[in-house]
Scaffold this active site. Sequence first.
Site, PDB file in Angstrom:
ATOM      1  N   ASP A 147       0.836  -1.209   0.000  1.00 36.97           N
ATOM      2  CA  ASP A 147       0.000   0.000   0.000  1.00 36.97           C
ATOM      3  C   ASP A 147       0.874   1.264   0.000  1.00 36.97           C
ATOM      4  O   ASP A 147       1.980   1.231  -0.526  1.00 36.97           O
ATOM      5  CB  ASP A 147      -0.939  -0.065   1.222  1.00 36.97           C
ATOM      6  CG  ASP A 147      -2.270   0.608   0.964  1.00 36.97           C
ATOM      7  OD1 ASP A 147      -2.267   1.804   0.649  1.00 36.97           O
ATOM      8  OD2 ASP A 147      -3.313  -0.051   1.066  1.00 36.97           O
ATOM      9  N   HIS A 214      -3.786   6.361   2.789  1.00 38.82           N
ATOM     10  CA  HIS A 214      -4.479   5.144   2.352  1.00 38.82           C
ATOM     11  C   HIS A 214      -3.953   3.903   3.063  1.00 38.82           C
ATOM     12  O   HIS A 214      -4.729   3.080   3.570  1.00 38.82           O
ATOM     13  CB  HIS A 214      -4.299   5.033   0.833  1.00 38.82           C
ATOM     14  CG  HIS A 214      -5.059   3.933   0.171  1.00 38.82           C
ATOM     15  ND1 HIS A 214      -4.545   2.657   0.039  1.00 38.82           N
ATOM     16  CD2 HIS A 214      -6.275   3.913  -0.415  1.00 38.82           C
ATOM     17  CE1 HIS A 214      -5.428   1.910  -0.611  1.00 38.82           C
ATOM     18  NE2 HIS A 214      -6.485   2.642  -0.898  1.00 38.82           N
ATOM     19  N   SER A 563     -11.038  -0.470  -1.819  1.00 37.09           N
ATOM     20  CA  SER A 563      -9.835  -0.387  -0.979  1.00 37.09           C
ATOM     21  C   SER A 563     -10.152  -0.624   0.486  1.00 37.09           C
ATOM     22  O   SER A 563      -9.360  -1.201   1.209  1.00 37.09           O
ATOM     23  CB  SER A 563      -9.233   1.020  -1.065  1.00 37.09           C
ATOM     24  OG  SER A 563      -8.342   1.128  -2.125  1.00 37.09           O
TER      25      SER A 563
END
Length: 781
Positions: A147, A214, A563
């Site tokens: 990620d 994220h 996600s």
Amino acid sequence: MAHSRVEVGLLCLLLVLLTAASESDSTPDQLYLVKMRSHPGQTEEEALLAQRAVLSATMGGDWKLNNCMIYSYTKVLNGFAAKLTSPEADKLSGMDGVLTIVPNAILNTTTTNSWKFLGVESLAAPNTGALWKKAKYGDDVIIGMIDTGIWPESVSFSDAGLGPVPSRWKGTCVEGQDFTKANCNRKIIGARYYAAGISSVQNEYLSPRDFNGHGTHTSSTAGGAFASASLSGYATGTAKGGAPRARIAVYKVCWSQPNGRASCSLADMVAAMEDAITDGVDLMSISISGFTDAPFYFDVLGISSFHAMKRGILVNFAAGNEGPTIKTTNHNEPWSLTVAATSQDRFLGADVVISQTIGSKPGLKLKLRGATFTHYPTLTAPLVLASEASIHPDDSKSLIAATFCSDSSMLDSSKITGKIVFCLLASDSALDSPLAKSENVRLAGGAGVIIGNNKGVANYTLRPINHNIPAVHLEDVDADRLVNYVKECDLSICVFRDGNVQATIFPGQTFLKYKPAPVVAWFSSNGPSGVTSDILKPDIAAPGLDILAAYTNGQYGFGSGTSMATPHIAGIAALLKAIHPKWSPAAIKSAIMTSANPLDNEKHRITNYLNRPASPFATGSGLVNPVAAADPGLIYEAGPRDYSLFLCSLYSDKEVEIITGESFFCSSQKHIPPATDLNYPSVSVGKLVKSTTVTRKVTNVGKATSVYKVKVEAPKGVKVTITPSTLSFDKYHKTKTFKIHLKRTHSVDAASPEGYVFGSFTWSDGKHKVRSPIVVGHAPQ
Ligand SMILES: *[C@@H]1O[C@H](CO)[C@@H](O)[C@H](O)[C@H]1NC(C)=O
Ligand SMILES: *[C@@H]1O[C@H](CO)[C@@H](O)[C@H](O)[C@H]1NC(C)=O
């Protein structure tokens, strides 16, 4: 040498930058990924030598200076990434020992919205109390997060109460900008970063530290520790990940771009996946896009996932955010678990009450509920429609700008100061932002705002937003009720009851048990798979809308996207792995899929954002049910050999070798079963001409002595016969085979518009329900 790959990469990056700066060549070199043929017993050193040999044969002796091997993948995959001109790539692809060469690609993280700081709140992880205890909260299971890195100081990554790092762990903590070895602990047991494959890394931490947010969000959703958290007005709760005692291994491959998104290079991702495999992760969670229709032998992420699966590692991938268009699922290979996104049974909003006085008497009150994430005290003030507060009511442009609160200077401050203003939202495009409207009202002096969707604007535009004044956002039907309420109509001529109407906006709160839920998120990618419609994708659905989790700088924030759904599944898979350490990736996958719930909390089929029943192309097997997944009763087992046979039904020997590394596998088989016979936990027959028979086998992982009976829900126009219809087990881990006969009974006209019809079959022993969706394609393809 082979083990100093990252250093090689950085050196090459320097070379590339230098050559790029001095190059006047008009055809810039492009990065390619090259897959090499492996020989039995080949060592890493030999593999590296062979890779260098083909490069040197292609480009001459000075390939080291002119061109650059950015990565050499020798540990698992046998391949490399190199900068080549297109004629060089052509030449290389014909070299002995080269199986395939594919251009590098830049992918995106699969999140839909920008990050907004919203304080701290409870994370709506599945309620898994008893399961958590049984799984020891995922203790010692290692989740590899591929990620944007991690914000290690977040309380979600505290290692309080965790035992020593599992001794099998072979990973490391790579230092870099604002990230030292001290940032790893017994929670974050490893951290690496990969930037050689991406052209620009600016305003970023050149280290495992997360700039974008994220990776911190997905990591805390999958394996965040307990963190006591509350925010005034909203439910006090505990922020936590799906497997709060799991260990996290960070592989930073995505780098923030100026637009707030993060870009991820295939070359870097493959390097990270190879490291994760050899470091010893138990699972991977990858919330990054991929390919929707590339053949499996082209998709290097799927190939890397195959090699992870071979070593017992399940890779969880986001299905993508390209829905509701069909054929948009990413990561279609059957050995990965592909995750769709839904809403939750939680609504972040506030109530609003409109009241009026007619003559001297109070009229009936209108009570509505809208979305918000504000937490102001109750506000009562006169209500004014923005359409009545235009600064130039006779100029249509100005009137429109006022009505939709899209320009603060078009609102007449003298009419709205201290009042609650009703603004219309015209469209579901990102440009028509609710936050911009509340800001415009605030700037013009308004005390509060009610945003109402124009007729037909989709309900998914209602988002929990942290407005700067009291604000709620209403669905189109509610906005219509409000407007009708505040107008006095006489023979279809309506006037606004100015001055008589009051609005009260109550503080925002969390409404639980919200119905219907789940609803498929509008953006979640839909099947059928663009690679083969004989495998149903996506596989499973999990919450992925307005997920609150850790963010950079110790904050917590909302995220939406497949996600956000993917780490929920990774966390649950970690719990299963803790309870059943010996289970294969296919077994974990099967348990999660066959126990999923196809119904919503109103006992109807899960719907989509248009309030219509969603098909398995949107939900896969259904919404994940963690407690049931831990005790699935039966599992559909499959291993590398089964997947290789499946690949033989699609591809040539050489194409299969690109994926599996094994040469002449298909031609050495006596019998290649059809693709539909892969022992998958769902059944999809892409093209049913007249009739066909599909074979499956189930392994008993429940009570040793048990009897399962099958129940079929046949797709429209298809007769389904399952034989035998009873399976009797007398031993744990015994396997039984059954056949599913599918016969068309109607013409193509009877099929759904997309040419597909849907059903299911369920094995039950009275306690377990082992359900598989059935998808049948009628249309010729
Ligand atoms: C990534 O996102 C950008 C928009 O920010 C889009 O133009 C591009 O096509 C996306 N790439 C992929 C591979 O989906
Ligand atoms: C929004 O949801 C309501 C039900 O809550 C429904 O009646 C309405 O049609 C929906 N609006 C749109 C545009 O789909």
